[in-house]
Design an enzyme around this catalytic site. Structure first.
Site, PDB file in Angstrom:
ATOM      1  N   ASN A   1       0.832  -1.203   0.000  1.00  0.00           N
ATOM      2  CA  ASN A   1       0.000   0.000   0.000  1.00  0.00           C
ATOM      3  C   ASN A   1       0.874   1.263   0.000  1.00  0.00           C
ATOM      4  OD1 ASN A   1      -1.566   2.267   1.275  1.00  0.00           O
ATOM      5  ND2 ASN A   1      -3.197   0.729   1.216  1.00  0.00           N
TER       6      ASN A   1
ATOM      7  N   HIS B   1      -3.287   0.434  -3.642  1.00  0.00           N
ATOM      8  CA  HIS B   1      -3.406  -0.557  -2.582  1.00  0.00           C
ATOM      9  C   HIS B   1      -2.320  -1.618  -2.827  1.00  0.00           C
ATOM     10  CE1 HIS B   1      -7.886   0.042  -1.142  1.00  0.00           C
ATOM     11  NE2 HIS B   1      -7.116   1.078  -0.879  1.00  0.00           N
TER      12      HIS B   1
ATOM     13  N   GLU C   1      -2.361  -4.783  -3.605  1.00  0.00           N
ATOM     14  CA  GLU C   1      -2.538  -5.613  -4.803  1.00  0.00           C
ATOM     15  C   GLU C   1      -2.276  -4.791  -6.071  1.00  0.00           C
ATOM     16  OE1 GLU C   1      -4.558  -5.068  -2.263  1.00  0.00           O
ATOM     17  OE2 GLU C   1      -5.959  -6.710  -1.923  1.00  0.00           O
TER      18      GLU C   1
ATOM     19  N   SER D   1      -8.008  -9.157   2.699  1.00  0.00           N
ATOM     20  CA  SER D   1      -9.100  -9.369   1.753  1.00  0.00           C
ATOM     21  C   SER D   1      -9.203  -8.202   0.771  1.00  0.00           C
ATOM     22  CB  SER D   1     -10.397  -9.498   2.562  1.00  0.00           C
ATOM     23  OG  SER D   1     -11.497  -9.770   1.739  1.00  0.00           O
TER      24      SER D   1
ATOM     25  N   CYS E   1     -10.323  -5.276  -1.589  1.00  0.00           N
ATOM     26  CA  CYS E   1     -11.471  -4.343  -1.694  1.00  0.00           C
ATOM     27  C   CYS E   1     -12.078  -4.426  -3.095  1.00  0.00           C
ATOM     28  CB  CYS E   1     -10.993  -2.925  -1.407  1.00  0.00           C
ATOM     29  SG  CYS E   1     -10.140  -2.156  -2.807  1.00  0.00           S
TER      30      CYS E   1
ATOM     31  N   CYS F   1      -9.466  -3.550  -5.925  1.00  0.00           N
ATOM     32  CA  CYS F   1      -8.476  -4.608  -6.196  1.00  0.00           C
ATOM     33  C   CYS F   1      -9.168  -5.842  -6.770  1.00  0.00           C
ATOM     34  CB  CYS F   1      -7.715  -4.933  -4.918  1.00  0.00           C
ATOM     35  SG  CYS F   1      -6.795  -3.498  -4.291  1.00  0.00           S
TER      36      CYS F   1
ATOM     37  N   ASP G   1      -8.474   4.915   3.631  1.00  0.00           N
ATOM     38  CA  ASP G   1      -8.018   3.905   2.661  1.00  0.00           C
ATOM     39  C   ASP G   1      -9.164   3.056   2.123  1.00  0.00           C
ATOM     40  OD1 ASP G   1      -5.493   3.054   1.434  1.00  0.00           O
ATOM     41  OD2 ASP G   1      -6.017   1.083   2.236  1.00  0.00           O
TER      42      ASP G   1
END
Lengths: 146, 146
Positions: free
Chosen positions: A39, A50, A52, A77, A79, A82, A142
């Protein structure tokens, strides 16, 4: 834990060491890491990188075929953003460190046939619980929460 | 056409002038453009900076409240990634130049209560039709198609 989730957690730790949000990710194609990321909200002032997304960005331009053979590892997990990137590139397999501190769009992924495995790792939970407790407003920023 | 869609198309034209994929976007909060962007696949080798993502990135870190008062203008129907970013930040209103050359994840957006308006602008259609005809493999790469 396998080496790829270890590498994703190591990315989260790099982010934490930079004063950032401790979420990391790696993109794996044919058993090789092709992109690592974490991130970048604090470090680069980025609302789109982020963990990912940063791993995807650092992997650079891949072919559609490479994405379709890929697995993405992420400490948290994914979002909606992503998860949407995972669907755009038809990445078939997502391995998640934990989804207790934040539940992303896993239903969207599984609804499109993506295989989502959640490892429920205490190390990932601890990283996020500590961060959220000490930086609640940054965390809300975020994930777009008021 | 209003000034904001004009600005999004102008971003697409800047991208085309750079040899890039001609898709542009602007993010508007309280009737002011706070971010402008265009697809950066060629220019920056970026798989994540679609036009909408580039506009969000260039806007920088906003508050959740600002996103919830925002409208995003984009010359082309937003893909799953860009739609996911719109959902992450709860941007309530999306204005789309056209969705004839590519249908994005508009159903995902409307299913989450986002208002999506499609203007069906010939200028946007022409830009994409010309691009897709001359660069089919590049276009497929941008949307993750084999």
């Amino acid at each position: 834990m396998n080496e790829f989730m270890r590498a994703a957690i190591d990315e989260a730790l790099v982010g934490a060491g930079e004063g950032g949000i401790p979420i990391g990710s790696v993109l794996v194609v044919d058993d090789l890491i092709v992109g690592r990321g974490h991130n970048q909200r604090i470090q680069k002032g980025s609302p789109v990188l982020h963990g990912e997304m940063d791993a995807l960005e650092n992997a650079g331009r891949l072919t559609a075929d490479q994405y379709r053979r890929a697995t993405i590892y992420t400490t948290l997990s994914p979002c909606h953003m992503c998860s949407g990137a995972i669907l755009l590139y038809a990445i078939p397999h997502v391995i998640v460190g934990e989804n207790r501190t934040f539940m992303g769009a896993e239903d969207l992924l599984t609804g499109h046939g993506v295989r989502v495995e959640v490892l429920d790792l205490q190390e990932c939970i601890d990283l996020m619980e500590t961060f959220i407790k000490t930086h609640p407003s940054l965390w809300n920023e975020d994930i777009g929460e008021l």
